[in-house]
Enzyme design. Structure first.
Site, short mmCIF file in Angstrom:
data_model
loop_
_atom_site.label_atom_id
_atom_site.label_comp_id
_atom_site.label_asym_id
_atom_site.label_seq_id
_atom_site.Cartn_x
_atom_site.Cartn_y
_atom_site.Cartn_z
N GLY A 16 -26.65 -13.88 -36.14
CA GLY A 16 -27.66 -14.17 -35.13
C GLY A 16 -29.02 -13.65 -35.57
O GLY A 16 -29.13 -12.56 -36.12
N ARG A 77 -23.80 -18.92 -39.97
CA ARG A 77 -22.48 -18.30 -40.13
C ARG A 77 -21.67 -19.21 -41.06
O ARG A 77 -21.69 -20.42 -40.91
CB ARG A 77 -21.80 -18.13 -38.78
CG ARG A 77 -22.49 -17.06 -37.93
CD ARG A 77 -21.79 -16.87 -36.58
NE ARG A 77 -22.30 -15.70 -35.90
CZ ARG A 77 -23.36 -15.67 -35.11
NH1 ARG A 77 -24.04 -16.78 -34.92
NH2 ARG A 77 -23.75 -14.55 -34.52
N ASP A 108 -23.08 -6.76 -37.66
CA ASP A 108 -21.75 -6.35 -38.13
C ASP A 108 -21.10 -7.40 -39.02
O ASP A 108 -20.52 -7.08 -40.06
CB ASP A 108 -20.86 -6.05 -36.92
CG ASP A 108 -19.52 -5.45 -37.32
OD1 ASP A 108 -19.53 -4.36 -37.89
OD2 ASP A 108 -18.49 -6.09 -37.07
N THR A 130 -29.99 -6.64 -35.18
CA THR A 130 -29.25 -7.30 -34.10
C THR A 130 -29.78 -6.79 -32.77
O THR A 130 -29.99 -5.58 -32.60
CB THR A 130 -27.74 -7.05 -34.19
OG1 THR A 130 -27.10 -7.45 -32.96
CG2 THR A 130 -27.41 -5.58 -34.44
N ASP A 132 -28.27 -6.49 -30.10
CA ASP A 132 -27.27 -5.75 -29.34
C ASP A 132 -27.31 -4.25 -29.59
O ASP A 132 -26.72 -3.47 -28.84
CB ASP A 132 -25.86 -6.27 -29.66
CG ASP A 132 -25.62 -7.68 -29.14
OD1 ASP A 132 -26.40 -8.13 -28.29
OD2 ASP A 132 -24.65 -8.32 -29.60
N ASP A 134 -25.69 -2.48 -31.70
CA ASP A 134 -24.30 -2.02 -31.69
C ASP A 134 -23.77 -1.67 -33.08
O ASP A 134 -22.55 -1.66 -33.29
CB ASP A 134 -23.40 -3.08 -31.05
CG ASP A 134 -23.44 -4.41 -31.79
OD1 ASP A 134 -24.29 -4.59 -32.69
OD2 ASP A 134 -22.60 -5.29 -31.47
N ARG A 176 -22.40 -9.21 -26.20
CA ARG A 176 -21.04 -9.76 -26.10
C ARG A 176 -19.99 -8.66 -26.03
O ARG A 176 -19.06 -8.73 -25.24
CB ARG A 176 -20.77 -10.66 -27.30
CG ARG A 176 -19.43 -11.39 -27.24
CD ARG A 176 -19.31 -12.41 -28.34
NE ARG A 176 -20.36 -13.42 -28.25
CZ ARG A 176 -20.56 -14.36 -29.16
NH1 ARG A 176 -19.82 -14.39 -30.25
NH2 ARG A 176 -21.52 -15.25 -29.01
#
Length: 325
Positions: A16, A77, A108, A130, A132, A134, A176
């Protein structure tokens, strides 16, 4: 012993997109040129590496991209890269083009791809990008600040309308598998309730009672932030209406959070990380992830980095609930 001189460094973005990726690309390219190394842009991530979709970059090619969202190298991807044949073709591209190391910018999944290349003998250096936030090894990831500000501004505008109509807003933000963005944004906008995948929640206690207590204090607009990984926004909205009689509306912010001009923090952090990643490769460091830890930019060995996990900031979550009264 003197390190062998690097000739070419590849740069790719994968997974992403995140605001600030272009600033990282720019820093990588300019640092390469400063050190007499040829930067090779690899378009469309690992899929582009398989098909040798590359371009030699120069200082002019990255002029004026720092303020642009997305990524000028595009991203994708790649299912092909997950196969032995695809991986071998990617490695052959590296050998054929004489690429001495690759800077892999992403999250990740990007780092898992980098790890498979490292296991095949390709020198890699990852940069966490990212929204996120994360990535376990890094306290901050490129794109998070911009995404949080985008979500905050959108919710502020939404709140004006919802308050005028005395409604409940159920807003889904991205995340997510992680609620970092939801908690950060929820605290910033004064959410009544924040629902995230990390913590189980009691609907009556954490949502309905929070709304009722606010109502008794004269609050006429209630904001429920839901992380993407939880979902069920329509069900949450319906239950709120059924149990309180208040009209609840769902807003899903979606991909708007990925776009837009990067914030100052994301531009600066991306520039620092891009510069650091290339310097690591030039100085002979192998197979690491560039991380922001304890207010410093450092490199963590990729095997160690991939084994780390990031816990949600439970204190920030508590603060959000304690001050919503």
């Amino acid at each position: 012993m003197e390190q062998p001189k690097l000739r070419r460094i590849g740069i790719l973005t994968s997974g992403g997109d995140a605001p600030g990726m272009n600033a990282a690309i720019r820093a990588c390219v300019r640092t390469c040129i400063k050190n007499d190394v040829t930067p090779i842009g690899i378009r469309r991530g690992y899929q582009g590496l398989i098909h040798a979709d590359t371009v030699e970059m120069d200082a002019h090619s990255v002029n004026g991209i720092t303020d642009r969202g997305g990524t000028i190298l595009y991203t994708a991807r790649s299912e092909d890269f997950m196969t032995p044949d695809g991986l071998n073709r990617a490695v052959q591209t590296v050998k054929y083009m004489g690429i001495d190391g690759i800077v892999c910018i992403g999250g990740d999944g990007t780092f898992r791809g980098a790890k498979t290349l490292a296991d095949k003998g390709v020198n890699v250096m990852g940069i966490p990008a990212t929204i996120d936030n994360d990535i376990g090894c890094s306290h901050y990831t490129i794109g998070f600040d911009t995404a949080a500000n985008t979500a905050m501004l959108a919710i502020d505008k939404l709140s004006d309308t919802m308050q005028s109509h005395e409604r409940v807003s159920v807003v889904e933000v991205m995340g997510r598998h992680a609620g970092h963005l939801a908690v950060y944004v929820g605290l910033a906008v004064g959410a009544t309730s924040i629902i995230i995948p990390e913590f189980p929640f009691d609907f009556d206690r954490n949502v309905i009672e929070q709304i009722r207590e606010g109502r008794m204090r004269g609050k006429n607009h209630h904001l429920i932030i839901v992380a993407e990984g939880v979902g069920k926004c329509d069900e949450i909205s319906r239950r709120i209406t059924d149990e309180t009689g208040l009209e609840a509306r769902v807003s899903i912010l979606g991909y708007i959070q990925r776009g837009g001009s990067p914030s100052t923090r994301d531009r600066v952090m991306a520039s620092r990380m891009g510069h650091f990643a290339v310097e690591q490769l030039i100085n002979g460091k192998r197979n690491g992830i560039v991380c922001y830890r304890d207010s410093r930019i450092v490199a963590v060995p990729i095997d160690e980095a991939m084994s780390m996990t990031k816990q949600l900031d439970a204190y920030m979550y508590k603060v959000a609930y304690d001050i919503t009264i």
